[in-house]
Design a protein around this motif. Structure first.
Motif, mmCIF file in Angstrom:
data_model
loop_
_atom_site.group_PDB
_atom_site.id
_atom_site.type_symbol
_atom_site.label_atom_id
_atom_site.label_comp_id
_atom_site.label_asym_id
_atom_site.label_seq_id
_atom_site.Cartn_x
_atom_site.Cartn_y
_atom_site.Cartn_z
ATOM 1 N N UNK A 513 5.564 7.212 4.388
ATOM 2 C CA UNK A 513 4.832 7.926 3.334
ATOM 3 C C UNK A 513 5.161 7.563 2.045
ATOM 4 N N UNK A 514 4.286 7.672 1.129
ATOM 5 C CA UNK A 514 4.630 7.435 0.067
ATOM 6 C C UNK A 514 5.200 8.441 -1.081
ATOM 7 N N UNK A 515 5.781 9.297 -0.704
ATOM 8 C CA UNK A 515 6.611 10.323 -1.226
ATOM 9 C C UNK A 515 8.024 10.550 -1.012
ATOM 10 N N UNK A 516 8.624 10.753 -1.728
ATOM 11 C CA UNK A 516 10.316 10.846 -1.640
ATOM 12 C C UNK A 516 10.822 11.956 -2.473
ATOM 13 N N UNK A 517 12.306 11.733 -2.624
ATOM 14 C CA UNK A 517 13.001 12.557 -3.403
ATOM 15 C C UNK A 517 12.433 12.556 -4.580
ATOM 16 N N UNK A 518 11.952 11.497 -5.381
ATOM 17 C CA UNK A 518 11.268 11.605 -6.805
ATOM 18 C C UNK A 518 10.342 12.602 -6.757
ATOM 19 N N UNK A 519 9.379 12.724 -5.560
ATOM 20 C CA UNK A 519 8.396 13.732 -5.832
ATOM 21 C C UNK A 519 8.885 14.869 -5.122
ATOM 22 N N UNK A 520 10.009 15.135 -4.927
ATOM 23 C CA UNK A 520 10.679 16.524 -4.628
ATOM 24 C C UNK A 520 10.191 16.828 -3.281
ATOM 25 N N UNK A 567 -4.294 11.456 7.812
ATOM 26 C CA UNK A 567 -3.053 11.454 7.431
ATOM 27 C C UNK A 567 -2.768 10.616 6.079
ATOM 28 N N UNK A 568 -3.563 9.355 5.945
ATOM 29 C CA UNK A 568 -3.504 8.488 4.758
ATOM 30 C C UNK A 568 -4.037 9.427 3.703
ATOM 31 N N UNK A 569 -4.932 10.199 3.865
ATOM 32 C CA UNK A 569 -5.564 10.912 2.845
ATOM 33 C C UNK A 569 -4.621 12.318 2.601
ATOM 34 N N UNK A 575 0.459 14.697 -4.032
ATOM 35 C CA UNK A 575 0.425 13.420 -4.044
ATOM 36 C C UNK A 575 -0.283 12.878 -2.759
ATOM 37 N N UNK A 576 -0.883 11.900 -2.799
ATOM 38 C CA UNK A 576 -1.170 11.137 -1.784
ATOM 39 C C UNK A 576 -0.247 10.808 -0.977
ATOM 40 N N UNK A 577 -0.159 10.876 0.264
ATOM 41 C CA UNK A 577 1.101 10.222 1.123
ATOM 42 C C UNK A 577 0.819 8.725 1.438
ATOM 43 N N UNK A 578 -0.359 8.327 1.557
ATOM 44 C CA UNK A 578 -0.508 6.959 2.142
ATOM 45 C C UNK A 578 -0.120 6.637 3.370
ATOM 46 N N UNK A 579 0.072 7.439 4.518
ATOM 47 C CA UNK A 579 0.890 7.325 5.692
ATOM 48 C C UNK A 579 0.312 5.891 6.210
ATOM 49 N N UNK A 580 1.152 5.077 6.600
ATOM 50 C CA UNK A 580 1.033 3.856 7.431
ATOM 51 C C UNK A 580 2.023 3.531 8.210
ATOM 52 N N UNK A 581 1.724 2.802 9.189
ATOM 53 C CA UNK A 581 2.996 2.484 10.037
ATOM 54 C C UNK A 581 3.830 1.504 9.369
ATOM 55 N N UNK A 582 5.044 1.856 9.375
ATOM 56 C CA UNK A 582 6.092 1.048 8.471
ATOM 57 C C UNK A 582 6.252 -0.376 8.905
ATOM 58 N N UNK A 583 5.469 -1.097 7.822
ATOM 59 C CA UNK A 583 5.578 -2.624 8.135
ATOM 60 C C UNK A 583 7.212 -3.094 8.163
ATOM 61 N N UNK A 584 7.863 -2.731 7.654
ATOM 62 C CA UNK A 584 9.498 -3.095 7.682
ATOM 63 C C UNK A 584 9.418 -4.138 6.671
ATOM 64 N N UNK A 585 10.348 -4.074 5.819
ATOM 65 C CA UNK A 585 10.311 -5.177 4.952
ATOM 66 C C UNK A 585 11.536 -6.068 5.336
ATOM 67 N N UNK A 586 11.795 -7.088 4.732
ATOM 68 C CA UNK A 586 12.644 -8.217 5.271
ATOM 69 C C UNK A 586 14.140 -7.407 5.552
ATOM 70 N N UNK A 587 14.539 -7.470 6.613
ATOM 71 C CA UNK A 587 15.657 -6.920 6.972
ATOM 72 C C UNK A 587 16.982 -7.114 6.184
#
Ligand code: ADP
Ligand code: MG
Length: 641
Positions: A513-520, A567-569, A575-587
């Motif tokens: 989801x697109x919210x983290x510590x920065x968004x408290x 959930x994506x909305x 803040x919109x959380x834009x939930x999505x299945x975690x694509x996983x960035x390069x390990x």
């Protein structure tokens, strides 16, 4: 005739109606004591026939009082709340006069003789429809609605062909006057319908402009639910010694509308609503919210929970609004989520429940809102969601409606579960009795033999499949902030922040989801929002790892499309959380989200045997995931949300 109209008793004989009159509703209904019938009102026979066709038995109080005055040629100010039958009050005498005039002249004149101004397209259409139905037995009569937001062509053609009655919204009527397409020089009768609403919508100037471009010699009627000073001013300026007729008191809220309130905190409203809808039987429902945005928002959420809901608000183009109302009327949708303005005057008989999801701004609006139900003699229900802080408003609502508002309790999980299990059993019974099950019977018999599994085990598996991934039992209300916060935080250190040692619970996947510590964000608000919007129970939400600008959350791998969409909305702290299945960035990134992919993949073969959430799809090998529905959701697909 609707009970709410019959119950409105009056002691006004028809003859008195041409003088200024106050029709008081009495507390105890006098059983039809003053029995004025339409046949007592000197109406043309064709109109009477039409009234009996539409099933009206006797005039409502406002009709009984205004019809004689209007037939007499007097100007009229008619004050009565919504649902009291004001349309017929001004339409019937107009038509009756035109019918008689047509007889004298050997046929109806093609000139526009009646102009009705209404605030919205919907109301203009409703009034036009009413006129048309009352004119059913009159030959050569045309009623033409003209309103903004739709092409001029058909309206121009209609006007060219000639319409005795034009019903329009002020803006469009002015356009037609300016274009020269609407000739008002033969006008005999002008009606300002829902005058207070026209004013509220900023049409005062337009209305005055129209009135001043009509002939001096004409009859004017003004109908309104309320009488703000600006309306009084217009009445004074443009009406000539009008008969003032007001039907006081609760008229829309006859005893056929039951009023209840539920004390509920804001974040629990959605759950409360869906529970109520599940337990009680309703036909059409209208839910009122305070803002335009909230209409879309709530309609979306209801849809994602499987209800057929749609929003109407002032920003939605009129044509679409009209389609939505039509969809409610014909049962294509069951729930209309509306703002006060958008739903004003709506007349849809099948609305059996009004939900005041957000408390209205004033008691007047409340009365209008609940007047949307209990229409046409049916009984209606009104439920008011009230937060503890709003509770003090109850008293004034009770005063305004002169009716107590009972407290209601939310259906308990036990009751809900009992009901759900009962319904499930009913579905089995119905299917067995109503459908041809032979093909499946053979299939099951074969399966039983081949796999040596008892039939009831197979039936249980099929039941899980039939549930389509939804748990059949509800738990507690999924949002219980305190407990969940603890749990979520307690799990946090075992999940996410410490490298690749921890694994996901079987059947779960990692979402981003697109919210983290920065968004408290706090774990509690993540759990709350996801449980609420995704319709998940708290137990379905696993570890949460809050990072700088995003977070990772462990949720069931097979969230439905609707859940994902909801959930994506979802928003947390705005803040919109834009939930999505975690694509996983390069390990490579060490702490990158890719870490979660491993256990997720590794778990897949096990999940194939797991029927907890769904049927077929989960049995497909994971490689198929790009192609399919259900669990086959790939990360590529999740990007679409
Ligand atoms: P208002 O304009 O006062 O809000 P409407 O004119 O829309 O009310 O009428 C409300 C409902 O009552 C409509 O469904 C209408 O068909 C019905 N109605 C009006 N007059 C009568 C009557 N005399 N008998 C039965 N039903 C009536
Ligand atoms: Mg009306």
């Amino acid at each position: 005739m609707p009970e709410n109209l019959t119950e409105q008793t009056t002691t006004i004989p028809a003859a008195e109606a041409s003088t200024a009159t106050d029709v008081e509703s009495t507390a105890t209904p006098v059983d039809d004591g003053v029995d004025i019938r339409f046949t007592d009102l000197n109406l043309d026979g064709r109109v009477l026939a039409a009234l009996s066709d539409v099933g009206y038995e006797k005039p409502s109080p406002i009709q009984a009082a205004t019809i004689p005055a209007l037939l007499d040629g007097r100007d009229v100010v008619g004050l009565a709340q919504t649902g009291t039958g004001k349309t017929a009050a001004f339409a019937i005498p107009a038509l009756s006069k035109m019918a008689e005039l047509a007889d004298v002249n050997g046929g109806p004149s093609k000139n526009t003789q009646v102009l009705v101004l209404a605030p919205t397209r919907e109301l203009a259409l409703q009034v036009a429809e009413a006129f048309t139905s009352y004119a059913k037995h009159m030959d050569g009569f045309t009623v033409l609605p003209v309103y903004g937001g739709s092409p001029y062509g058909p309206q121009l053609n209609g006007l060219r062909r000639g319409a005795q009655v034009v019903v329009g919204t002020p803006g469009r009527v002015i356009d037609h006057i300016t274009k020269g397409s609407l000739d008002l020089s033969n006008l005999e009768y002008v009606v300002l319908d829902e005058a207070d609403e026209m004013l509220r919508m900023g049409f005062a100037e337009d209305v005055e402009q129209i009135l001043s471009s009509t002939p001096d010699e004409k009859q004017v009627a003004l109908f309104s639910a309320t009488m703000p000073p600006a309306i009084r001013r217009i009445a004074k300026k443009y009406l000539n010694d009008p008969a003032e007729i007001s039907v006081k008191g609760k008229t829309t809220t006859g005893t056929n509308t039951r009023q209840r309130y539920l004390q509920v905190m804001g974040p629990h409203k959605l759950d409360a609503l869906t529970r109520i809808l599940e337990v009680e039987d309703y036909d059409g429902i209208i839910a009122f919210v305070r803002t335009k945005m909230a209409t879309e928002d709530l309609a979306d959420k209801l849809r994602s929970r499987g209800f057929s809901a749609a929003a109407i608000n002032g920003d939605i183009p009129q044509q679409q609004r009209e389609r939505t109302v039509e969809a409610l009327r014909d049962g294509t949708i069951d729930i209309l989520v509306a703002t006060d303005v958008a739903a004003r005057g709506l007349d849809v008989d099948r609305i059996s429940l009004v939900v005041n999801y957000d408390i209205p701004h004033d008691t007047e609006s409340y009365v209008h809102r609940i007047g949307r139900t209990g229409r046409a003699g049916r009984s209606g229900d009104a439920i008011l969601f009230i937060t503890p802080r709003e509770k003090y408003l109850l008293r004034s609502i009770e005063k305004a409606t002169r009716q107590p508002v009972e407290q209601m309790q939310l259906p308990s999980p036990a009751k809900l579960n009992e009901l759900r299990l009962g319904k499930f059993a009913d579905r089995i019974t119905q299917t067995l009795s109503g459908e041809d099950v032979s093909l499946f019977r053979d299939l099951i018999a074969n399966y039983e033999q081949e796999h040596n599994v008892p039939a009831n085990e197979i039936a249980a598996a099929l039941a899980v499949m039939a549930q389509g991934g939804q748990p059949i039992l509800v738990q507690d209300i999924p949002v219980a902030p305190a407990g969940q916060r603890e749990r979520a935080e307690g799990r946090k250190d075992g999940f996410g922040s410490r490298g690749p040692t921890r694994t996901l619970t079987e059947g779960n996947a990692t979402y981003r989801i697109a919210v983290g510590r920065r968004q408290r964000v706090m774990p509690g608000s993540i759990v709350g929002a996801i449980a609420n919007e995704g319709g998940l129970s708290s137990a379905q939400i696993g570890g949460i790892d809050i990072r700088a600008d995003h977070s990772l959350v462990e949720l069931p791998a097979d969230l439905s499309k609707d859940q994902l969409r909801a959930l994506s909305r979802t928003r947390i702290g705005g803040e919109l959380i834009h939930l999505e299945l975690d694509k996983g960035r390069k390990p490579a990134g060490g702490r990158g989200a890719g870490e979660f992919k491993k256990p997720y993949r590794k778990d897949n073969p096990k999940r194939d045997g797991d029927t907890r959430f769904s049927g077929d799809a989960s049995r497909k090998p994971r490689q198929n995931k790009g192609a399919g529905a259900g669990n086959g959701r790939s990360s590529a697909q999740s990007e679409q949300y």
